[in-house]
Design a protein around this motif. Structure first.
Motif, PDB file in Angstrom:
ATOM      1  N   HIS A 183      54.523   6.090  40.983  1.00 39.44           N
ATOM      2  CA  HIS A 183      55.130   4.880  41.545  1.00 39.44           C
ATOM      3  C   HIS A 183      56.618   5.087  41.817  1.00 39.44           C
ATOM      4  N   GLN A 184      57.249   5.941  41.024  1.00 37.44           N
ATOM      5  CA  GLN A 184      58.687   6.149  41.151  1.00 37.44           C
ATOM      6  C   GLN A 184      59.067   7.033  42.335  1.00 37.44           C
ATOM      7  N   ILE A 185      58.105   7.780  42.904  1.00 41.98           N
ATOM      8  CA  ILE A 185      58.456   8.722  43.972  1.00 41.98           C
ATOM      9  C   ILE A 185      57.664   8.454  45.255  1.00 41.98           C
ATOM     10  N   PRO A 186      57.642   7.221  45.744  1.00 41.20           N
ATOM     11  CA  PRO A 186      56.870   6.940  46.958  1.00 41.20           C
ATOM     12  C   PRO A 186      57.397   7.739  48.141  1.00 41.20           C
ATOM     13  N   GLU A 187      56.475   8.300  48.907  1.00 37.16           N
ATOM     14  CA  GLU A 187      56.831   9.056  50.097  1.00 37.16           C
ATOM     15  C   GLU A 187      56.021   8.519  51.273  1.00 37.16           C
ATOM     16  N   VAL A 188      56.675   8.365  52.407  1.00 32.34           N
ATOM     17  CA  VAL A 188      56.010   7.751  53.554  1.00 32.34           C
ATOM     18  C   VAL A 188      55.041   8.738  54.201  1.00 32.34           C
ATOM     19  N   SER A 189      54.230   8.215  55.098  1.00 33.25           N
ATOM     20  CA  SER A 189      53.162   8.990  55.742  1.00 33.25           C
ATOM     21  C   SER A 189      53.688  10.270  56.374  1.00 33.25           C
ATOM     22  N   GLY A 190      53.038  11.379  56.018  1.00 31.71           N
ATOM     23  CA  GLY A 190      53.407  12.678  56.547  1.00 31.71           C
ATOM     24  C   GLY A 190      54.485  13.387  55.762  1.00 31.71           C
ATOM     25  N   ALA A 191      55.057  12.730  54.750  1.00 32.21           N
ATOM     26  CA  ALA A 191      56.138  13.326  53.967  1.00 32.21           C
ATOM     27  C   ALA A 191      55.812  13.336  52.477  1.00 32.21           C
ATOM     28  N   GLU A 198      44.453   7.846  48.830  1.00 33.00           N
ATOM     29  CA  GLU A 198      45.564   8.007  49.746  1.00 33.00           C
ATOM     30  C   GLU A 198      46.846   8.357  48.995  1.00 33.00           C
ATOM     31  N   LEU A 199      47.672   9.227  49.597  1.00 32.71           N
ATOM     32  CA  LEU A 199      48.889   9.708  48.951  1.00 32.71           C
ATOM     33  C   LEU A 199      50.141   8.908  49.308  1.00 32.71           C
ATOM     34  N   ASP A 200      50.152   8.237  50.450  1.00 33.74           N
ATOM     35  CA  ASP A 200      51.415   7.741  51.000  1.00 33.74           C
ATOM     36  C   ASP A 200      51.821   6.369  50.491  1.00 33.74           C
ATOM     37  N   GLY A 201      53.145   6.180  50.472  1.00 39.61           N
ATOM     38  CA  GLY A 201      53.735   4.887  50.204  1.00 39.61           C
ATOM     39  C   GLY A 201      54.171   4.238  51.511  1.00 39.61           C
ATOM     40  N   LEU A 202      55.061   3.261  51.411  1.00 39.16           N
ATOM     41  CA  LEU A 202      55.476   2.469  52.568  1.00 39.16           C
ATOM     42  C   LEU A 202      56.994   2.459  52.730  1.00 39.16           C
ATOM     43  N   PRO A 203      57.480   2.315  53.960  1.00 41.35           N
ATOM     44  CA  PRO A 203      58.929   2.206  54.193  1.00 41.35           C
ATOM     45  C   PRO A 203      59.423   0.778  53.954  1.00 41.35           C
ATOM     46  N   ILE A 204      59.178   0.270  52.735  1.00 43.05           N
ATOM     47  CA  ILE A 204      59.553  -1.090  52.358  1.00 43.05           C
ATOM     48  C   ILE A 204      60.306  -1.022  51.029  1.00 43.05           C
ATOM     49  N   GLU A 205      61.407  -1.740  50.932  1.00 47.34           N
ATOM     50  CA  GLU A 205      62.185  -1.782  49.694  1.00 47.34           C
ATOM     51  C   GLU A 205      61.409  -2.541  48.624  1.00 47.34           C
ATOM     52  N   GLU A 206      61.274  -1.947  47.453  1.00 47.58           N
ATOM     53  CA  GLU A 206      60.578  -2.604  46.349  1.00 47.58           C
ATOM     54  C   GLU A 206      61.508  -3.578  45.641  1.00 47.58           C
ATOM     55  N   LEU A 207      60.989  -4.762  45.335  1.00 48.22           N
ATOM     56  CA  LEU A 207      61.725  -5.744  44.548  1.00 48.22           C
ATOM     57  C   LEU A 207      61.073  -5.826  43.180  1.00 48.22           C
ATOM     58  N   TYR A 226      59.751   1.579  35.814  1.00 53.90           N
ATOM     59  CA  TYR A 226      59.202   2.640  36.652  1.00 53.90           C
ATOM     60  C   TYR A 226      59.292   2.298  38.140  1.00 53.90           C
ATOM     61  N   ARG A 227      60.162   1.367  38.509  1.00 57.16           N
ATOM     62  CA  ARG A 227      60.273   0.974  39.919  1.00 57.16           C
ATOM     63  C   ARG A 227      60.683   2.179  40.775  1.00 57.16           C
ATOM     64  N   SER A 228      60.491   2.041  42.066  1.00 62.17           N
ATOM     65  CA  SER A 228      60.775   3.126  43.002  1.00 62.17           C
ATOM     66  C   SER A 228      62.207   3.647  42.853  1.00 62.17           C
ATOM     67  N   ALA A 229      62.331   4.959  42.798  1.00 60.46           N
ATOM     68  CA  ALA A 229      63.646   5.597  42.746  1.00 60.46           C
ATOM     69  C   ALA A 229      64.143   5.940  44.141  1.00 60.46           C
ATOM     70  N   HIS A 230      63.367   5.622  45.174  1.00 59.77           N
ATOM     71  CA  HIS A 230      63.706   5.947  46.557  1.00 59.77           C
ATOM     72  C   HIS A 230      64.049   4.668  47.321  1.00 59.77           C
ATOM     73  N   THR A 231      65.288   4.519  47.685  1.00 68.55           N
ATOM     74  CA  THR A 231      65.727   3.338  48.413  1.00 68.55           C
ATOM     75  C   THR A 231      64.950   3.187  49.723  1.00 68.55           C
ATOM     76  N   GLY A 232      64.461   1.973  49.957  1.00 60.76           N
ATOM     77  CA  GLY A 232      63.765   1.704  51.205  1.00 60.76           C
ATOM     78  C   GLY A 232      62.329   2.154  51.236  1.00 60.76           C
ATOM     79  N   ARG A 233      61.802   2.623  50.093  1.00 59.67           N
ATOM     80  CA  ARG A 233      60.413   3.061  50.027  1.00 59.67           C
ATOM     81  C   ARG A 233      59.750   2.515  48.762  1.00 59.67           C
ATOM     82  N   GLY A 234      58.447   2.226  48.870  1.00 62.09           N
ATOM     83  CA  GLY A 234      57.754   1.708  47.702  1.00 62.09           C
ATOM     84  C   GLY A 234      56.256   1.921  47.783  1.00 62.09           C
ATOM     85  N   HIS A 235      55.611   2.044  46.632  1.00 57.14           N
ATOM     86  CA  HIS A 235      54.145   2.083  46.561  1.00 57.14           C
ATOM     87  C   HIS A 235      53.671   0.630  46.491  1.00 57.14           C
TER      88      HIS A 235
END
Length: 380
Positions: A17-25, A72-81, A86-95
């Motif tokens: 959950h902490q390392i969401p990556e968008v589709s293809g990455a 499925e492996l990918d997350g989304l290009p959405i900021e998690e609130l 264990y929230r997303s460590a990647h700004t602008g991305r979230g599972h």
């Protein structure tokens, strides 16, 4: 599932959950999954499938069918609130669709299959990239390495907000709608804002296209004639007061239950654009992205999942209608007897893709138990 094992799987889900990556990455996510699978000694481990896809193969003791379990492996290009530790460590991305939970459920199967190989055939655990863009399943299937694991049966799940945690639902026939993004580019001629008559503005076309497209698909009952057009973006000209615009774009998502109705809806939308642009003196082009074919459950695969849900203690609610959202798992249905079931993620759970969505760890045992029972019922 013991509390100790659930705690271990929960730690895995939180790490993902902490390392969401968008589709293809999904490089780091795929590497984490592959490392965990190696601990459970698959007979074959494939990486780089269709991008960053990973597949673990567990061979049976005798010949038999190949059963594929896909997540499925990918997350989304959405900021998690979230204020979770264990929230997303990647700004602008979230599972924020629950794929971290789906990965954890399928990863749990590796331990079970390592301890007791199938009696026959093969069990394949597939961790697919790029589901959110509709490109991942097709890329995996097109990969030459996929021929090594081509399945006879394919199963998947998706969590479902609104359904109590651990409850299941299933349907025969259409399971998820077809959809695609339609991008319409309009081209006229710019002019000075003081002399708009010397240009060709797309303003009139946009004022006709926005309601016209929506009128083509107003939703309604999820039957064969269902069609929904959702306007998602519109832009005209430059952000300046001195220019009468000459260019514009309109984006819309087209959604249907069947692929045949999608073909019809595309033809209707294209005809509308052509007629409006001809009347307004504009040139135009159309492009399509985020293309998802309809996802249809095979009746035999549905019976396998129905029996597995019951045997695992989570009997499925049988439904006669699909989900409105789309899934590229439908591509596997063109290769194998395939079916998806829905796993409850909570009656008060926010909707998928909401910035405050969080997959419930309590649903992990139900998902893993159902998949394992399906494998054992088919392969022993």
């Amino acid at each position: 599932m013991t509390p100790e094992r659930l705690a271990q799987l929960t730690r895995l889900r939180h790490a993902l959950h902490q390392i969401p990556e968008v589709s293809g990455a999904e490089e780091k996510t795929a590497a984490m999954v592959a490392d965990r699978l190696r601990q459970h000694q698959p007979d074959q481990l494939l990486t780089g499938l269709g991008g960053h896809g990973v597949a673990a193969v567990y061979e049976g003791r005798a010949d038999g069918p190949t059963v594929l379990i896909r997540c499925e492996l990918d997350g989304l290009p959405i900021e998690e609130l979230s204020d979770q530790p264990y929230r997303s460590a990647h700004t602008g991305r979230g599972h924020l669709c629950g794929h971290d939970g789906h990965i954890t459920i399928v990863a749990a199967l590796a331990e079970d299959l390592a301890a007791s190989r199938p009696g026959k055939g093969r069990a394949v655990l597939l961790f697919q990239p790029a589901e959110e863009t509709g490109k991942g399943a097709a890329a995996v299937i097109a990969d030459p390495a996929f021929a090594q694991i081509a399945p006879d049966y394919a199963f998947s799940l998706h969590n479902l907000p609104g359904l109590p945690v651990g409850k299941t639902a299933l349907c025969s026939g259409p399971a998820n709608c077809a959809s695609r993004g339609m991008r319409i580019k309009l081209t006229g001629k710019t002019s000075h804002a003081a002399a708009p008559q010397d240009g060709v503005s797309p303003a009139g076309a946009i004022s006709r296209l926005l309601p016209g497209l929506v009128a083509l698909g107003k939703g309604g009952d999820l039957g064969p004639e269902f069609a929904l057009v959702t306007l998602t973006h519109a832009r005209m000209g430059e952000p300046a007061f001195g220019i009468a615009p000459g260019q514009a774009e309109v984006w819309a998502t087209l959604r249907t239950v069947t692929d045949a109705r999608m073909d019809q809806l595309i033809a209707e939308a294209t005809f509308l654009v052509d007629q409006v642009c001809a009347a307004e003196g504009l040139r135009y082009s159309t492009e399509f992205d985020d293309v998802f074919d309809a996802c249809t459950n095979h009746p035999e695969a549905v019976e396998v999942l129905k029996a597995a849900c019951a045997a695992a203690g989570h009997p499925a609610q049988m439904r006669g209608y699909p989900q409105r959202w789309s899934e590229d798992f439908g591509q596997f249905g063109k290769q194998a007897k395939a079916a998806m079931f829905w796993l409850g993620s909570g009656e008060t759970q926010p909707q998928l893709h909401n910035p405050d969505f969080d997959f419930p760890d309590a649903a992990i045992p139900a998902g893993a138990g159902i998949f394992l029972r399906a494998i054992r019922n088919l392969l022993g």
